[in-house]
Design a protein around this motif. Structure first.
Motif, short mmCIF file in Angstrom:
data_model
loop_
_atom_site.label_atom_id
_atom_site.label_comp_id
_atom_site.label_asym_id
_atom_site.label_seq_id
_atom_site.Cartn_x
_atom_site.Cartn_y
_atom_site.Cartn_z
N ARG A 221 0.87 -1.36 0.02
CA ARG A 221 0.07 -0.07 -0.09
C ARG A 221 0.91 1.38 -0.08
NH1 ARG A 221 -3.83 -0.22 5.08
NH2 ARG A 221 -1.94 -0.18 6.11
N LEU A 222 0.34 2.33 -0.70
CA LEU A 222 1.32 3.48 -0.70
C LEU A 222 1.39 3.98 0.71
CD1 LEU A 222 0.72 6.40 -3.09
CD2 LEU A 222 1.14 6.93 -0.73
N SER B 182 1.00 8.74 -8.06
CA SER B 182 -0.50 8.38 -7.91
C SER B 182 -0.43 6.92 -7.56
CB SER B 182 -0.73 8.47 -9.36
OG SER B 182 -0.18 7.72 -10.23
N ASN B 183 0.79 6.44 -7.16
CA ASN B 183 0.66 4.88 -6.61
C ASN B 183 1.84 4.66 -5.82
OD1 ASN B 183 2.98 3.74 -8.48
ND2 ASN B 183 1.42 4.69 -10.02
N LEU C 227 -5.31 7.79 -1.95
CA LEU C 227 -4.44 6.89 -2.57
C LEU C 227 -3.71 6.01 -1.56
CD1 LEU C 227 -2.71 9.25 -5.16
CD2 LEU C 227 -4.55 7.46 -5.78
N LYS D 275 -4.22 2.53 -1.79
CA LYS D 275 -4.12 1.73 -2.90
C LYS D 275 -2.90 0.79 -2.94
CE LYS D 275 -3.67 2.67 -8.14
NZ LYS D 275 -3.65 3.83 -9.02
N SER E 20 0.02 -1.49 -5.02
CA SER E 20 0.75 -1.64 -6.28
C SER E 20 1.90 -2.47 -6.07
CB SER E 20 1.56 -0.32 -6.56
OG SER E 20 0.10 0.82 -6.81
N GLU F 207 -6.13 7.12 -12.36
CA GLU F 207 -7.00 5.92 -12.56
C GLU F 207 -8.69 6.42 -13.07
OE1 GLU F 207 -8.44 2.23 -9.70
OE2 GLU F 207 -6.78 3.71 -9.05
#
Length: 729
Positions: A401-402, A545-546, A572, A575, A577, A611
């Motif tokens: 996660r960010l 953004s991620n 974010l 989110k 990644s 996104e």
């Protein structure tokens, strides 16, 4: 009802010189004080003469009359001490320069001239005041912004109170490194009414910093007397309120100031904390013109005459001769070698005499260098690994996660480099700060993750001072909107510092700002700061953004020797990644990423809208080039990728969640139309929020920001107005 007076434990003292103090004043000490005092007076007289002839561009704030305070103080300091000051600082800076170069064994009363390095730096300081290329900052600093690190002059400041928190940062760096050095920050009585002053005093006391706050009380802030400015006219109460001991002294008596400074140095040595000196002085002339204040009606001639009778240079030379400490011949020798050095500086910078005097043409800076050095050349990135997700093997990646990457990347860099410090509100509390950005690393880096009081301008200034000493502060602002409270330190100081002081001074500050998005925080906690920061020189801006991008961009921010704003969008944080477990890679500034490809339209997006754009284009069947800008400082934008896409699609929209007034899209749009006008089928479109800031109401908040509906409508408009025939996605 019974009222009991509460005693204040913080002392305020008044110093008076006694006969025994004169008897203890050695000839060597007297020569040093007199040399510094004479240098300040003769240098100021020369600047005064040049200003009268129109050869000093801009204001030259004369300190004639105030030199006793500067000379007395600086002569009592170790040569290694550092100072900063305000716009009226010629006397302090020349005195500090001479003092720093005043070697043991030098006897100015028996010398034919000042040492060559003193003469050279006198010349270079004068050249900087006159805006010439041989000045310390290449002429950029001018009269109000003087800096020369080798002599301990760390920058004077045209913003009232602007230098005080910076001095705290310098002092903290000295404390961290256990150098034993003391920092002195000089300021005037008008400064005591600035909020930044109180923030700096509090920080210095809270952190036990080795700093002397030297208050030159000349009685007037421009024309405003103390009586017109404040009800409480004992200015030392400002320090007392913060628990800082203080001492009041006659600033027209250099020996008194010298003794007060020695006392202050000893207090700092014993009690490990700051001290304030109030020195009562008098400036003979108005703010920055060669006329006395009485000409403008805010002072009387009688008042001015009374103070002139107490002139510090006349007083000191009289006392030294009458008491047999120095002879008249010795003092004349000192005056002579100082005059020679100042005259040499004038001669170097000018040609001609009298009204025909002019600046030598070959000393002006080249106009073509006007933008040189306002940011660095990024040479510090030599050898680092730049990478994208496809550069890693699947087994090297893990889901993150960010929000979890924040402490991991910070902790790794802090482990590698002890110059990193994290400062901000609550960063060392609650197991990881307000959002978990320091989770798991607080204990490991105790003393380097440091809570700050609610004083954003103060601790951002602290970071500026730290950076000027080679440390690498990382500031966490709890919410992005709070940057406006710290606007002076972020924009006037940190953002301008490299360029202002000649382009050679690195400013490695990282500012982390949180944007909560649509979380109900209202109009004072919801701002994307990118558009405002883009208006000011010096800052680089990244908008990950991620999680993968966050790690790479944060590594670059932490490597960079320029100030970098890192915008962290709270929506974010959770989110997920794929991120390399090693966290060992960088993403370069100015490298965008195409996250979707198509030939119909170009969507330039940031943060949460990346996104959103991908989903909208896919669901609407639009063949869109969706480009995650990642870096949004205008000079750093990836114009190659942007231009390649625009030449292909001929239609472009800039997509942000931010409100329209503070949107960075206006700046990007202007630049696109300058660069790619011939390739556009239609004007650049912008997706933003509305004009008003979001409010707490859930419905109004959703309506206030850029959203999916706005993206959908913009895609329809782009296709309707395009000269291309619609094509399949």
């Amino acid at each position: 009802m019974k009222l009991t007076e509460i005693p204040c434990p913080t002392p305020m003292h008044r110093l008076s010189v006694e006969e025994k103090d004169w008897k203890a004043f050695t000839p060597a000490e007297a020569k040093r004080v007199l040399t510094l005092l004479t240098a300040a007076r003769r240098f100021e007289e020369a600047i005064f003469m040049l200003d009268r002839r129109g050869l000093v561009h801009g204001p030259a704030h004369s300190s004639i009359g105030q030199e006793g305070g500067a000379a007395g103080c600086i002569a009592a300091l170790p040569r290694e001490a550092r100072i900063n000051g305000s716009h009226r600082a010629h006397h302090q800076v020349i005195a500090k320069t001479v003092h720093a170069l005043y070697e043991d064994g030098f006897d100015p009363a028996r010398a034919n001239r000042l040492p060559e390095e003193m003469r050279l730096q006198t010349r270079n300081m004068m050249a900087d005041i006159m805006g010439l290329k041989d000045g310390w900052s290449g002429g950029r600093g001018g009269s109000m912004h003087l800096r020369h690190d080798p002599v301990g002059v760390m920058g004077t400041n045209a913003i009232v109170a602007g230098g005080l928190p910076i001095a705290c940062g310098i002092a903290w760096a000295e404390k961290i490194r256990e150098t034993g050095n003391i920092t002195v920050t000089f300021f005037g009585d008008g400064t005591t009414h600035q909020g930044t002053t109180h923030e700096a005093l509090n920080l210095a006391a809270l952190m036990d910093l080795p700093v002397i706050f030297f208050l030159e009380n000349n009685g007037y802030a421009v024309s405003m007397s103390i009586e017109q400015s404040t009800r409480e006219q004992e200015l030392m109460t400002r320090a007392q309120a913060q628990g800082i001991p203080s001492i009041r002294v006659d600033g027209m008596d250099p020996l008194a100031v010298n003794l007060a400074t020695r006392w202050a140095v000893e207090e700092i040595r014993k009690k490990r904390g700051p001290v304030l000196i109030r020195a009562d002085v008098y400036r003979y002339y108005h703010q920055s013109v060669p006329y006395p204040g009485s000409v403008f009606g805010y002072r009387t001639k009688e008042e001015e005459d009374d103070w002139r009778k107490r002139d510090p240079l006349d007083y000191l030379t009289h006392q030294l001769e009458q008491r047999g400490i120095l002879t008249k011949a010795e003092m004349e020798t000192i005056d002579g070698i100082v005059r020679e050095a100042v005259d040499d500086a004038v001669a170097y910078c000018t040609e001609g005499k009298g009204s025909a005097m002019k600046i030598k043409d070959d000393l002006w800076p080249d106009p073509a260098t006007v933008d040189d050095g306002f940011i660095g050349d990024l040479s510090e990135f030599a050898g680092v690994r730049f990478a994208e997700p496809e550069d890693f093997k699947p087994e090297e990646m893990e889901e993150m996660r960010l929000i979890d990457t924040l402490p991991r990347v910070m902790g790794k860099r802090m482990e590698q480099d002890e110059r990193f410090f994290v400062i901000g509100e609550d960063v060392a509390n609650m197991g990881g700060g307000t959002v978990g950005a320091t989770k798991g690393i607080i204990d490991k880096f105790a003393g380097r993750i440091v809570n700050m009081p609610i004083s954003e301008n103060g601790f951002c200034g602290l970071a500026a001072g730290m950076a000027s000493m080679g440390l690498r502060p990382v500031i966490e602002l709890m919410y992005s909107d709070f940057f406006m409270v710290a606007g002076d330190q972020l924009f006037n100081q940190i953002g301008k510092m490299r360029h202002l002081f000649g382009g050679s001074h690195e400013v490695p500050v990282v500012l982390r700002c949180r944007v909560p998005g649509t979380e109900g925080y209202g109009s004072q906690h919801s701002m994307d700061p990118s558009g405002v920061f883009a208006l000011f020189p010096g800052w680089r801006i990244v908008v990950p953004s991620n999680a993968f991008d966050y790690v790479g961009l944060m590594n670059s921010a932490l490597t960079c020797n320029d100030p970098v704003l890192v915008v962290e969008h709270q929506a974010l944080h959770k989110k997920v990644s794929m991120v390399p477990a090693s966290l060992d890679y960088h993403i370069p500034f100015g490298k965008a990423r195409r996250v979707a490809s198509g030939g119909q339209v170009t969507l330039l997006a940031t943060l949460t809208m990346v996104e959103t754009c991908v989903e909208a284009a896919r669901e609407m069947g639009v063949a869109a080039d969706v480009i995650d800008l990642r870096t949004v400082s205008i000079r750093d934008l990836d114009w190659d990728t942007i231009g390649q896409s625009i030449r292909k699609t001929n239609n472009v929209a800039i997509v942000e969640q931010s409100t329209r007034g503070t949107s960075i899209g206006a700046l990007i749009s202007d630049e696109i139309q300058r660069r790619f006008f011939d390739h556009l089928d239609q004007p650049v479109k912008r997706v933003t929020g509305r004009w008003a800031a979001p409010t707490v109401s859930k419905v109004l908040e959703q309506a206030a920001v850029g959203n999916r509906t706005d993206v959908d409508n913009t895609l329809r408009e782009l296709l309707a107005e395009s000269r291309q025939r619609p094509v399949a996605a």
